[in-house]
Design an enzyme around this catalytic site. Structure first.
Site, short mmCIF file in Angstrom:
data_model
loop_
_atom_site.label_atom_id
_atom_site.label_comp_id
_atom_site.label_asym_id
_atom_site.label_seq_id
_atom_site.Cartn_x
_atom_site.Cartn_y
_atom_site.Cartn_z
N LYS A 192 11.47 -8.91 -0.59
CA LYS A 192 10.24 -9.07 0.20
C LYS A 192 9.75 -7.66 0.51
CE LYS A 192 8.22 -9.15 3.86
NZ LYS A 192 7.02 -8.28 4.07
N GLU A 267 19.16 -1.17 8.55
CA GLU A 267 18.90 0.27 8.59
C GLU A 267 17.64 0.44 9.42
OE1 GLU A 267 17.58 3.36 8.43
OE2 GLU A 267 17.24 3.44 6.25
N CYS A 301 13.26 7.41 7.70
CA CYS A 301 14.15 6.91 8.76
C CYS A 301 15.12 7.97 9.23
CB CYS A 301 14.89 5.68 8.26
SG CYS A 301 15.54 5.89 6.62
N GLU A 401 11.55 6.87 18.24
CA GLU A 401 11.15 7.22 16.88
C GLU A 401 9.62 7.24 16.80
OE1 GLU A 401 11.85 4.31 13.66
OE2 GLU A 401 12.89 5.94 12.65
P1 NAD Z 1 8.82 -3.68 10.44
O1 NAD Z 1 10.25 -3.55 10.82
O2 NAD Z 1 8.04 -4.75 11.14
O3 NAD Z 1 8.67 -3.95 8.86
C1 NAD Z 1 9.67 -3.72 7.91
C2 NAD Z 1 9.75 -4.90 6.96
O4 NAD Z 1 10.11 -6.06 7.70
C3 NAD Z 1 8.43 -5.24 6.25
O5 NAD Z 1 8.71 -5.71 4.95
C4 NAD Z 1 7.91 -6.38 7.10
O6 NAD Z 1 7.01 -7.23 6.41
C5 NAD Z 1 9.18 -7.11 7.43
N1 NAD Z 1 9.08 -7.98 8.61
C6 NAD Z 1 8.21 -7.86 9.65
N2 NAD Z 1 8.42 -8.86 10.53
C7 NAD Z 1 9.44 -9.61 10.05
C8 NAD Z 1 10.12 -10.76 10.53
N3 NAD Z 1 9.79 -11.36 11.68
N4 NAD Z 1 11.14 -11.26 9.79
C9 NAD Z 1 11.51 -10.66 8.65
N5 NAD Z 1 10.88 -9.58 8.13
C10 NAD Z 1 9.87 -9.05 8.84
O7 NAD Z 1 8.16 -2.26 10.64
P2 NAD Z 1 6.61 -1.86 10.79
O8 NAD Z 1 5.93 -2.74 11.80
O9 NAD Z 1 6.03 -1.81 9.44
O10 NAD Z 1 6.76 -0.41 11.41
C11 NAD Z 1 6.99 -0.26 12.80
C12 NAD Z 1 7.94 0.88 13.08
O11 NAD Z 1 9.19 0.65 12.44
C13 NAD Z 1 7.50 2.23 12.55
O12 NAD Z 1 6.62 2.85 13.42
C14 NAD Z 1 8.80 2.96 12.43
O13 NAD Z 1 9.16 3.53 13.66
C15 NAD Z 1 9.79 1.86 12.08
N6 NAD Z 1 10.11 1.83 10.63
C16 NAD Z 1 11.32 2.29 10.26
C17 NAD Z 1 11.65 2.32 8.92
C18 NAD Z 1 12.97 2.84 8.48
O14 NAD Z 1 13.07 3.33 7.36
N7 NAD Z 1 14.00 2.70 9.27
C19 NAD Z 1 10.76 1.85 7.96
C20 NAD Z 1 9.53 1.34 8.37
C21 NAD Z 1 9.22 1.34 9.71
#
Ligand code: NAD
Length: 497
Positions: A192, A267, A301, A401
């Protein structure tokens, strides 16, 4: 045979897109529309313009993908000779290298990162496919000495259907980081991708198929976190979920997986410290820290987002670092600047909001601190490379972060205080120590609460060293041979003779 990268860049600059991008779900070896027929626009963050569309999947599409993955696991992939699994992964790596130019240009359009970084990501996924190909036929168990009347052995079995929920900062890289060891171990995978960066995951499916991956062994369901991520992470037939992203979504994923006692690798990012001790090679530390915090505009990250520095070298370091940061070029990723775009307007707003907030608290902004645009076009989502100096340990920009090109500096008086500062957040993903004193380096490495510690080079190690977080940074390890553990379970067999 393959088109030169210059031709893809020219096409993308002329038309704003690439021809022939995939736009449907990939399930059971076939491209298909989503059940809802709804679409999502892919937006180039360097121009703010849509350049493609793809399918918005839902729970019914997830169901179809899980059915396909389960069948492919039970009937095909787990029985495939491990050496053959290795051949398919190795052939995938070869095809990734052939198609690297198009993949890299698509990744830059979708993500906003400089083309050189996308090219490096493409080479890295090829390396990961090669690396785990090498492991596929070496997943050996062991024997347990129970005395002469027993034979007891542990064998490794694939866990089954695995889900891979991927973030937007390293789309291809994060996908293959999970999928390659999963497939090597004999598991099947459902991917996904993040809704702002879904294209390269789909493009890779053509290459997997050409490499001989049987249908259903890897499926891709694009769509939102709520519509696809939720039902996927909570599906009773998914036995392991690999997730990279935010802490709150990680919690939801873990809760969903817990309903069916499925295992997870999470992660969840960090606020990783880079400790600069007074005896280090300061010029090297300045140079290395530019990459540590500004790679992918800080959307990493494990970025070195906190500089923990000894007071006696603080002023010199900041002067040199700020001058270098101001000289970094910013612009559309296809022109290969040093700093590309922020992936989404939402993320840009988050970064700008946190920096504005710091400003109102009186935090000194040494350089940067503002949104900006591509100087050539006057549009795009960009943020200046920023340094926030002498920030108190309890300040929000030290504790949370930001996920952007923002370095928070903490000044300390000795190594002991540096350790205290390094461990002073709820995160524990990575850390780096710059020093020539091996005693100090190794005792700090021992005492820092992080999954990965490097000395004198921030991003040392690459794909071969285990990677993952302590505390709120997550659970489990990826990369290296450790990653294979996520996708194998142990079966013990004991025989009385
Ligand atoms: P997120 O955690 O919401 O998204 C990451 C992934 O999870 C995406 O594929 C998203 O579609 C999916 N996702 C979202 N809601 C979900 C749910 N309820 N169930 C399962 N999967 C779901 O992150 P974001 O909103 O895109 O970014 C927000 C913050 O997260 C950023 O500002 C950053 O601080 C952090 N982030 C961290 C990393 C990392 O590498 N650790 C990567 C992206 C974002």
């Amino acid at each position: 045979m393959s088109t030169h990268i210059k031709d893809y860049i020219a096409e993308a600059q002329r038309s704003g897109t690439l021809s022939g991008l995939p736009d449907r779900l990939y399930i059971d070896g076939q491209w298909r529309d989503s059940e809802s027929k709804a679409r999502i626009e892919a937006i180039d963050p360097g121009t703010e313009r849509p350049f493609a569309q793809f399918a918005a999947g839902n729970a019914e599409d997830v169901e179809a993908a899980v059915t396909s993955s389960e069948r492919a696991f039970k009937d095909v992939w787990r029985h495939v000779d491990p050496a053959q699994r290795a051949r398919v992964l190795r052939e995938s790596a070869r095809l990734v290298r052939i198609h690297a130019p198009r993949l890299a240009v698509a990744e830059t359009l979708d993500c906003g990162k400089p083309l050189s970084e996308s090219q490096e990501d493409t080479e890295t996924i090829a390396k990961m496919l090669d690396y785990y190909a090498g492991a596929a036929d070496k997943l050996q168990g062991d024997t347990i000495p129970l005395g002469r009347n027993f034979v007891s052995y542990n064998q490794l079995e694939p866990v089954g259907v695995t889900a891979h929920i991927v973030p937007w900062n390293f789309p291809m890289f994060s996908m293959i980081r999970g999928v390659a060891p999963a497939l090597a171990a004999g598991c099947t995978a459902i991917v996904k991708p993040a809704e702002t960066t879904s294209l390269t995951a789909l493009m890779l499916m053509d290459l997997f198929t050409e490499a001989g991956l049987p249908k259903g062994v890897c499926n891709v369901v694009t769509g939102t976190g709520i519509a696809v991520g939720e039902p996927l992470s909570g599906h009773p037939k998914v036995r392991h979920v690999t997730f990279t992203g935010s802490i709150n979504t990680g919690r939801r994923v873990m809760r969903n997986a817990a309903q069916h006692i499925a295992s997870v690798t999470l992660e969840l990012g960090g606020k990783s410290p880079a400790i600069v001790l007074a005896d280090c090679d300061l010029d090297h530390a300045v140079q290395d820290m530019l990459e540590a915090i500004y790679l992918n505009a800080g959307q990493v990250c494990s970025a070195g987002s906190r500089l923990v520095i000894e007071r006696s070298v603080h002023a010199e370091f900041i002067a040199k670092f700020a001058a270098r940061a101001q000289a970094l070029t910013i612009g559309h990723g296809l022109r290969n600047p040093m700093i590309g775009a922020i992936n989404s307007r939402q993320q840009l707003d988050k970064i700008a909001g946190m920096v504005d907030d710091a400003r109102t608290r009186g935090i000194r902004i040494v350089t940067g601190g503002q949104r900006t645009v591509d100087p050539d076009s006057g549009v795009g989502w960009f943020f200046q490379p920023t340094v926030l100096d002498d920030v108190p340990a309890d300040d929000r920009v030290v504790q949370e972060e930001i996920f952007g090109p923002v370095l928070a500096v903490q000044v300390v008086d000795n190594a002991e205080e540096a350790l205290h500062a390094a461990n002073g957040t709820d995160y524990g993903l990575a850390a780096c120590i710059y020093t020539k004193d091996i005693q100090k380096a190794l005792s700090l490495a021992r005492d820092i609460d992080a999954g990965q510690v490097t000395i004198n080079q921030y991003y040392a190690g690459g794909i071969y060293t285990p990677f993952g977080g302590n505390k709120l940074s997550g659970i489990g390890r990826e990369k290296g041979l450790e990653a294979l553990r996520n996708y194998c379970r142990v079966k013990n067999v004991t025989i009385r003779i």
